[in-house]
Design an enzyme around this catalytic site. Sequence first.
Site, short mmCIF file in Angstrom:
data_model
loop_
_atom_site.label_atom_id
_atom_site.label_comp_id
_atom_site.label_asym_id
_atom_site.label_seq_id
_atom_site.Cartn_x
_atom_site.Cartn_y
_atom_site.Cartn_z
N SER A 108 -73.97 11.74 94.19
CA SER A 108 -73.57 11.19 93.93
C SER A 108 -74.16 9.60 93.70
O SER A 108 -75.22 9.59 93.05
CB SER A 108 -72.40 10.54 95.13
OG SER A 108 -71.45 9.30 93.88
N ASP A 158 -62.76 14.30 88.12
CA ASP A 158 -64.33 13.13 88.63
C ASP A 158 -62.85 11.37 88.11
O ASP A 158 -63.77 11.24 86.56
CB ASP A 158 -65.30 12.94 88.31
CG ASP A 158 -66.19 12.51 89.29
OD1 ASP A 158 -65.69 11.70 89.84
OD2 ASP A 158 -67.43 12.33 89.74
N HIS A 189 -64.22 14.53 92.58
CA HIS A 189 -65.63 13.85 92.53
C HIS A 189 -66.43 14.63 94.50
O HIS A 189 -67.79 15.08 94.16
CB HIS A 189 -65.65 12.09 93.10
CG HIS A 189 -67.37 11.80 93.16
ND1 HIS A 189 -68.03 11.33 92.03
CD2 HIS A 189 -67.72 10.79 94.15
CE1 HIS A 189 -68.98 11.02 92.00
NE2 HIS A 189 -69.37 10.51 93.65
C1 MLT Z 1 -73.12 4.34 92.58
O1 MLT Z 1 -72.85 3.68 93.17
O2 MLT Z 1 -73.82 5.97 92.75
C2 MLT Z 1 -72.11 5.93 91.62
O3 MLT Z 1 -71.13 5.25 92.08
C3 MLT Z 1 -71.71 6.82 93.13
C4 MLT Z 1 -71.15 6.43 94.35
O4 MLT Z 1 -72.52 6.25 95.09
O5 MLT Z 1 -70.25 6.15 94.72
#
Ligand code: MLT
Length: 209
Positions: A108, A158, A189
């Site tokens: 992520s 996702d 996700h």
């Molecule tokens: C981010 O902010 O890098 C992406 O949205 C993934 C997350 O951290 O939720």
Amino acid sequence: MADLDFVHEYIPAPSDTAGRTLVLLHGTGGNERDLLPLGRFLDPSAALLGVRGKVLEGGMPRFFRRLAEGVFDEEDLLFRTDELVDFLRAASATYGFATDTLIAVGYSNGANIAASILLRHTDVFAGALLFRPMVPFEPEQAAAKRATPVLLSAGEADPIVPAQSTKRLGELLEARGANVDIQWHRGGHGLMEPELQLAKLWLDQKISR
Ligand code: MLT
């Protein structure tokens, strides 16, 4: 140790044989220990370097600032990207692993900073496994090409990462010479056990020790 200015945990390889070092980059709200079990699962013989992001969002560590979900503060992102590269180089000197053995494993937000490093500094990672990544920024400048193996592990449903963003990231990395494989999984996700098995196989097959 003066330059090791990220909270981190380094676990040397279990045996002396020179092998890979996995750089473990957590998702929003995680820390340097989150992905240690995943790293050990992916490669039982690797050294592990878990790193904690320096930016806090409501008390939750991240690797760079965002303005809203999926909307990134690009100035901060680029600054944090270079800062993390400096840390990895300093850690290599301190712990004695070669930088050309570094493999990024990111989830992520951690996958997104790893993608940013791959786009901006093609010489840093010898490979990368990115779980639920998206395009961190659209690069304007050409970068040196390197045939880095990169796995993008994506969830078909996702809610945070649009499929188009995963595909676009693949194109951007390929334009920098990377050999990109995208694996689509039935899920959202969160990480799922079967994809981790496939990621382990991919690492064994695509990146030599
Ligand atoms: C981010 O902010 O890098 C992406 O949205 C993934 C997350 O951290 O939720």
